[in-house]
Design an enzyme around this catalytic site. Structure first.
Site, short mmCIF file in Angstrom:
data_model
loop_
_atom_site.label_atom_id
_atom_site.label_comp_id
_atom_site.label_asym_id
_atom_site.label_seq_id
_atom_site.Cartn_x
_atom_site.Cartn_y
_atom_site.Cartn_z
N HIS A 158 92.54 100.71 78.86
CA HIS A 158 92.34 99.71 77.78
C HIS A 158 90.98 99.03 77.98
CE1 HIS A 158 93.34 96.87 74.70
NE2 HIS A 158 94.26 96.16 75.30
N HIS A 195 91.44 107.52 71.33
CA HIS A 195 92.08 106.29 70.85
C HIS A 195 93.44 106.65 70.26
CE1 HIS A 195 92.61 102.45 68.80
NE2 HIS A 195 91.65 102.01 69.59
N ASP A 240 84.52 101.17 73.77
CA ASP A 240 84.09 100.97 75.17
C ASP A 240 83.01 101.93 75.61
OD1 ASP A 240 87.46 100.24 75.55
OD2 ASP A 240 85.87 98.82 76.02
C1 SDX Z 1 90.65 100.28 73.91
O1 SDX Z 1 94.71 100.22 71.10
C2 SDX Z 1 93.57 99.69 70.84
O2 SDX Z 1 93.29 99.30 69.74
C3 SDX Z 1 92.65 99.54 72.05
C4 SDX Z 1 91.24 99.04 71.78
C5 SDX Z 1 91.23 97.61 71.32
O3 SDX Z 1 90.26 97.20 70.66
O4 SDX Z 1 92.16 96.85 71.73
O5 SDX Z 1 90.64 99.86 70.78
C6 SDX Z 1 90.39 99.10 73.05
O6 SDX Z 1 91.46 100.20 74.79
C7 SDX Z 1 89.95 101.58 73.60
C8 SDX Z 1 90.37 102.75 74.54
C9 SDX Z 1 89.62 102.63 75.85
N1 SDX Z 1 90.13 103.60 76.81
C10 SDX Z 1 89.42 104.67 77.22
O7 SDX Z 1 88.32 104.96 76.76
C11 SDX Z 1 90.07 105.49 78.33
C12 SDX Z 1 89.99 106.98 78.00
N2 SDX Z 1 90.86 107.25 76.86
C13 SDX Z 1 92.20 107.77 77.18
O8 SDX Z 1 92.77 107.26 78.34
C14 SDX Z 1 93.09 107.79 75.94
O9 SDX Z 1 92.35 108.36 74.93
C15 SDX Z 1 93.71 106.50 75.43
C16 SDX Z 1 94.44 105.76 76.49
C17 SDX Z 1 92.67 105.61 74.83
C18 SDX Z 1 94.71 106.88 74.33
O10 SDX Z 1 95.74 107.59 74.94
P1 SDX Z 1 96.90 108.30 74.08
O11 SDX Z 1 96.87 107.86 72.67
O12 SDX Z 1 98.18 108.13 74.85
O13 SDX Z 1 96.45 109.82 74.05
P2 SDX Z 1 97.00 110.93 75.04
O14 SDX Z 1 96.79 110.49 76.47
O15 SDX Z 1 98.38 111.30 74.60
O16 SDX Z 1 95.96 112.12 74.76
C19 SDX Z 1 96.23 113.16 73.82
C20 SDX Z 1 95.48 114.37 74.38
C21 SDX Z 1 95.89 114.74 75.82
O17 SDX Z 1 95.62 116.11 76.02
P3 SDX Z 1 96.86 117.19 75.90
O18 SDX Z 1 97.98 116.67 76.81
O19 SDX Z 1 97.24 117.20 74.44
O20 SDX Z 1 96.26 118.49 76.40
O21 SDX Z 1 94.09 114.07 74.46
C22 SDX Z 1 93.67 114.08 75.83
C23 SDX Z 1 94.92 113.97 76.67
O22 SDX Z 1 94.73 114.56 77.96
N3 SDX Z 1 92.79 112.92 76.02
C24 SDX Z 1 91.67 112.95 76.74
C25 SDX Z 1 91.12 111.66 76.63
N4 SDX Z 1 91.93 110.90 75.86
C26 SDX Z 1 92.95 111.69 75.49
N5 SDX Z 1 91.09 113.94 77.46
C27 SDX Z 1 89.94 113.60 78.09
N6 SDX Z 1 89.34 112.38 78.03
C28 SDX Z 1 89.91 111.40 77.31
N7 SDX Z 1 89.34 110.20 77.25
#
Ligand code: SDX
Length: 422
Positions: free
Chosen positions: A263, A302, A358
């Site tokens: 997050h 996201h 971010d």
């Molecule tokens: C913020 O919710 C909000 O509004 C948050 C926010 C706000 O203003 O409050 O916008 C702020 O928190 C933005 C997000 C910041 N976080 C990051 O940048 C961390 C990296 N991102 C990931 O951890 C992830 O994308 C999340 C946590 C942001 C979202 O996770 P989800 O929705 O649970 O997605 P998921 O883990 O189910 O991913 C789906 C697929 C997976 O692959 P498969 O299992 O289908 O093979 O996408 C992949 C994931 O492995 N994936 C990524 C990835 N994010 C998702 N692979 C590599 N790098 C990534 N960053």
């Protein structure tokens, strides 16, 4: 049949038609048909825990609106104090309302001397600023026990002013403590964001020269972070607030949720990731590791946006303005290269992974002179009006305590064996 769905329990043949209202389906209706059966959704990907009029997101179209106003229009025209007023009270302030609001916030900016002496000084020198901030917000609960009267709208307003006003003071004090420089008290002659920069980087005797480009950029960053619907930290605030805990411990819980690298902690993790990819020719190897599941591309992806985060698009422009003053951040080229490679790779395209808020914000903060441990603290300052607006909305709705059900997967009843029989 109007806008509705029909659910049939095939075990009994019973059906129920439920109207679709504001894009939602009332749980009370289907749970009467399915006693003891729950729609299982541990991360709330497809279920709503709130009705809210504060922020609207359209993840597919990449839309973000605060109280109906598009973020693209607010960014760069409305300052953070205007947007904080909008998010909290629902309308943009008139000039007189804005002046009165800014004065009220400035009046409430100082924090009690005991905060510095007895709370902040109790931390280790290398304590992470987010740990200090979270503890400091919770400690405010002990300074203002009157904040517990959460059902009183006037009381809620008083606490909201205190928290919006004191968050920058607490944040700057946490930083000053960590670098061992004397605390700088709020300067009523400066605006909210300029005052924060003065408390962060100014000398004890004041007279800090605020750079207008950096001040405007930081103010815009606060605007972009002001609210974001039911994100993890706001959901934490609504859950804790639903127990009628006071707003200080409620916001401490929100800041705690924000601290996580999935997050708000992602802005810090992005810069550490970029620093770890020490040269251009390592980018392809890094992306290979991401696709193999060895690590995440921090700042990408996201839960809601399956398109470019509109805030990331705005931040790219802000970055260039800041770098024109501070000099380009050497990590920018690495970030742009990572984005270019990822956006052309099917792994990211097929999963709708785009830069989020971010991905660029940490680079900007770093170039402005903020240490990496302060990045999520800056996110918290910007998000404070949003957390408070949702808390206030929840209280005004008279909602019940949050108490989700579960899908039980454990043992059926069994008898306790004596210890010799185990
Ligand atoms: C913020 O919710 C909000 O509004 C948050 C926010 C706000 O203003 O409050 O916008 C702020 O928190 C933005 C997000 C910041 N976080 C990051 O940048 C961390 C990296 N991102 C990931 O951890 C992830 O994308 C999340 C946590 C942001 C979202 O996770 P989800 O929705 O649970 O997605 P998921 O883990 O189910 O991913 C789906 C697929 C997976 O692959 P498969 O299992 O289908 O093979 O996408 C992949 C994931 O492995 N994936 C990524 C990835 N994010 C998702 N692979 C590599 N790098 C990534 N960053």
């Amino acid at each position: 049949m109007g806008e509705s769905i029909t659910i049939t329990d095939n075990r009994t043949g019973e059906s129920i038609e439920i109207p679709i209202v504001d894009g939602g389906i009332d749980a009370g209706a289907w749970s009467s048909l399915l006693p003891g059966i729950w729609f299982d959704d541990p991360s709330f990907s497809a279920t709503s825990g709130a009705s809210s009029s504060i922020t609207y997101l359209d993840g597919g179209a990449g839309l973000l609106r605060y109280r109906g106003y598009p973020i693209e229009q607010l960014a760069g025209t409305a300052g953070f104090m205007e947007v904080a007023y909008l998010v909290v009270f629902g309308e943009l302030p008139t000039r007189d309302q804005l002046d009165a609001w800014c004065d009220e916030i400035a009046e409430a900016a100082p924090i009690h001397e005991n905060f510095h002496k007895r709370i902040l000084e109790g931390f280790r020198d290398d304590a992470h600023a987010m740990g200090v901030l979270i503890a400091g917000i919770a400690a405010m609960s002990t300074f203002w026990p009157d904040g517990k009267d959460v059902e009183d709208t006037t009381c809620r307003r008083t606490q909201m002013v205190r928290l919006i006003a004191k968050m920058p003071t607490l944040a700057a004090s946490a930083y000053r403590r960590s670098v061992g420089t004397p605390y700088v008290q709020p300067d009523h002659g400066l605006d909210y964001t300029g005052n924060f920069l003065s408390m962060m980087f100014g000398q004890r005797e004041g007279g800090y020269e605020v750079d207008p480009v950096l001040r405007d950029a930081l103010d815009l960053l606060f605007v972009l972070h002001a609210d974001h619907e039911q994100n993890c930290s706001t959901t934490a605030a609504r859950i804790v607030g639903s127990s009628h805990a006071d707003p200080y411990v409620t916001l401490a819980s929100a800041a705690a949720a924000l601290y996580g690298p999935r997050h708000g902690g992602a802005n810090e993790a992005v810069v550490r990731m970029l620093e770890g990819i020490s040269s251009y020719d390592q980018v392809d190897d890094f992306i290979t590791g991401v696709k193999a599941g060895d690590h995440k591309l921090m700042g990408f992806g996201h839960r809601v946006y399956k398109n470019y985060d509109p805030r990331a698009r705005i931040l790219k422009d802000v970055a260039h303005k800041v770098f024109a003053v501070t000099g380009t951040n050497p990590l920018l080229d690495m970030a742009l290269k990572l984005e270019e490679v990822a956006l052309a790779d099917d792994y990211f395209i097929s999963r709708s992974l785009y830069p989020n808020v971010d991905f660029y914000s940490g680079l900007i903060y770093q170039s402005m002179g903020f240490p990496i441990e302060m990045f999520t603290v800056l996110f918290a300052i910007g998000r404070t009006p949003g957390w408070l607006a949702h808390w206030d909305e929840l209280m005004a709705q008279g909602s019940r305590i949050a108490r989700p059900r579960q899908v039980y997967t454990g043992h059926a009843q069994r008898d306790v064996p004596s210890i010799d029989q185990r």
